[in-house]
Scaffold this active site. Sequence first.
Site, mmCIF file in Angstrom:
data_model
loop_
_atom_site.group_PDB
_atom_site.id
_atom_site.type_symbol
_atom_site.label_atom_id
_atom_site.label_comp_id
_atom_site.label_asym_id
_atom_site.label_seq_id
_atom_site.Cartn_x
_atom_site.Cartn_y
_atom_site.Cartn_z
ATOM 1 N NE ARG A 1 23.554 36.195 18.676
ATOM 2 C CZ ARG A 1 24.326 35.341 19.348
ATOM 3 N NH1 ARG A 1 25.024 34.434 18.698
ATOM 4 N NH2 ARG A 1 24.428 35.405 20.652
ATOM 5 N N GLY B 1 22.587 34.743 28.415
ATOM 6 C CA GLY B 1 21.980 33.826 27.451
ATOM 7 C C GLY B 1 20.858 32.984 28.039
ATOM 8 N N GLY C 1 28.476 37.226 27.538
ATOM 9 C CA GLY C 1 29.698 37.743 28.172
ATOM 10 C C GLY C 1 29.753 39.253 28.165
ATOM 11 C CE LYS D 1 30.775 26.370 37.394
ATOM 12 N NZ LYS D 1 30.877 26.891 36.045
HETATM 13 P P1 AMP Z 1 24.732 30.741 34.475
HETATM 14 O O1 AMP Z 1 25.277 30.343 33.140
HETATM 15 O O2 AMP Z 1 25.761 30.868 35.554
HETATM 16 O O3 AMP Z 1 23.774 31.910 34.410
HETATM 17 O O4 AMP Z 1 23.886 29.495 34.968
HETATM 18 C C1 AMP Z 1 22.718 29.085 34.337
HETATM 19 C C2 AMP Z 1 22.452 27.691 34.769
HETATM 20 O O5 AMP Z 1 22.277 27.659 36.179
HETATM 21 C C3 AMP Z 1 21.192 27.109 34.195
HETATM 22 O O6 AMP Z 1 21.535 26.115 33.278
HETATM 23 C C4 AMP Z 1 20.452 26.536 35.407
HETATM 24 O O7 AMP Z 1 19.993 25.232 35.186
HETATM 25 C C5 AMP Z 1 21.518 26.520 36.468
HETATM 26 N N1 AMP Z 1 20.948 26.596 37.815
HETATM 27 C C6 AMP Z 1 20.073 27.458 38.301
HETATM 28 N N2 AMP Z 1 19.755 27.157 39.579
HETATM 29 C C7 AMP Z 1 20.441 26.056 39.904
HETATM 30 C C8 AMP Z 1 20.545 25.263 41.066
HETATM 31 N N3 AMP Z 1 19.854 25.542 42.171
HETATM 32 N N4 AMP Z 1 21.377 24.206 41.052
HETATM 33 C C9 AMP Z 1 22.076 23.918 39.950
HETATM 34 N N5 AMP Z 1 22.035 24.625 38.803
HETATM 35 C C10 AMP Z 1 21.219 25.686 38.783
#
Ligand code: AMP
Length: 395
Positions: free
Chosen positions: A35, A351, A374, A201
């Site tokens: 950064r 990230g 974000g 999610k």
């Molecule tokens: P996000 O911060 O919402 O972009 O989520 C990223 C996280 O989603 C990472 O740490 C991944 O390990 C997790 N992830 C990706 N695919 C899956 C899955 N099928 N089941 C559970 N976690 C997941």
Amino acid sequence: MKKTIRDYDLEDKKVIIRCDFNVPIKDNKITDDNRIKMSLETIKYAIDNNAKVILMSHLGRVETKQDKEKNSLKIVADRLSELLNQDVIFIDETRGKKLENAINSLKRKEVLLIENTRFEDLNGQKESKNDPELGKYWASLGDIFINDAFGTCHRAHASNVGIASNLQNGIGFLVEKEIEEISDTLENPDRPFTVILGGSKVKDKIKVIENLVKIADYILIGGGMAFTFLKSEGYEIGSSLLDIENLEFCKNILEQYGNKIILPVDTVCSKEITEISSFYEKDINNIENDDIGLDIGSKTIEIFKKVIEKSNTVIWNGPVGMFEMTKYSKGTKGICEALKLNKGKKIVGGGDTASAVINFGYKDYMTHISTGGGASLELLEGKILPGIGIIDEKK
Ligand code: AMP
């Protein structure tokens, strides 16, 4: 078009640059100085143009007096001195006579770094709540304000919105690049335009989906969030991630835009999430009660690759599997590989996705890797970020 640092004559002006020096620190050492390095272009431009350079940044959260000790920017000043090959004057205050005197005695080309802006949060969250007096005070220290901290642009803080409300202003090179690569691309993508969404999610990406589904030609959905979509179509998803509150949302989106949305047809799953547990591929219609889907399967990788291959613009946010574990990283690596071969514009945001691309060695094949988690998500939502919205327009 927003004003940029190039739109000002900086000669002998006190130029306040809001940087993002929020670097990871362990045992009193910066563990990743990327950064700081990324801020150099704007800082060097100000130095080369004979400005008196005043830098500001936050570092971590400051909620207690102890947080002050571990979150001082002194360590950043030292690293920045090395990188710039010149002294960086560090003032361990965020206001007051010592700071004002140091700024008033700055000579052209000199660089001064003010202490962590969030030290002001100990005093009624003045920085994070954009206290009007604080923004006004900081603005009084300079002649021109440049916002180059993309990572905080989605928040209205005293050190971005507060100062910009009280002083002529512009954006730095980093923020300019983010706007060009993300917002401008969304306005006028070279088609076919494909969006890849993953991550855990649905909840976190509802607004992104709502915005992009209207603009994109294809939306490839992987990761944990794919299972809520699959469930809404009536598939058994076993013990895979389910965002039950957004089941209805997924159903509605699929009804309206089903022709653009491509969901996994198979998945790599396991009975438990541990390093030693065995894993296997299954078609989506064979998932059993105790299966947990943790990556997209090889048929899905091939389908996704074909869509990526014919796309001229791709935006990717969210890993398509639990890529932190090697056995569930094949899907995310497959996407990286497909993007490497694609000759169009390839933008990566978020990230986790950024670190996957960098760690797997695909950084140089991407057109742009967004630096703000974000903030880049909110740009994808089509929002005007407060830290950018407040910047003066070019006449
Ligand atoms: P996000 O911060 O919402 O972009 O989520 C990223 C996280 O989603 C990472 O740490 C991944 O390990 C997790 N992830 C990706 N695919 C899956 C899955 N099928 N089941 C559970 N976690 C997941």
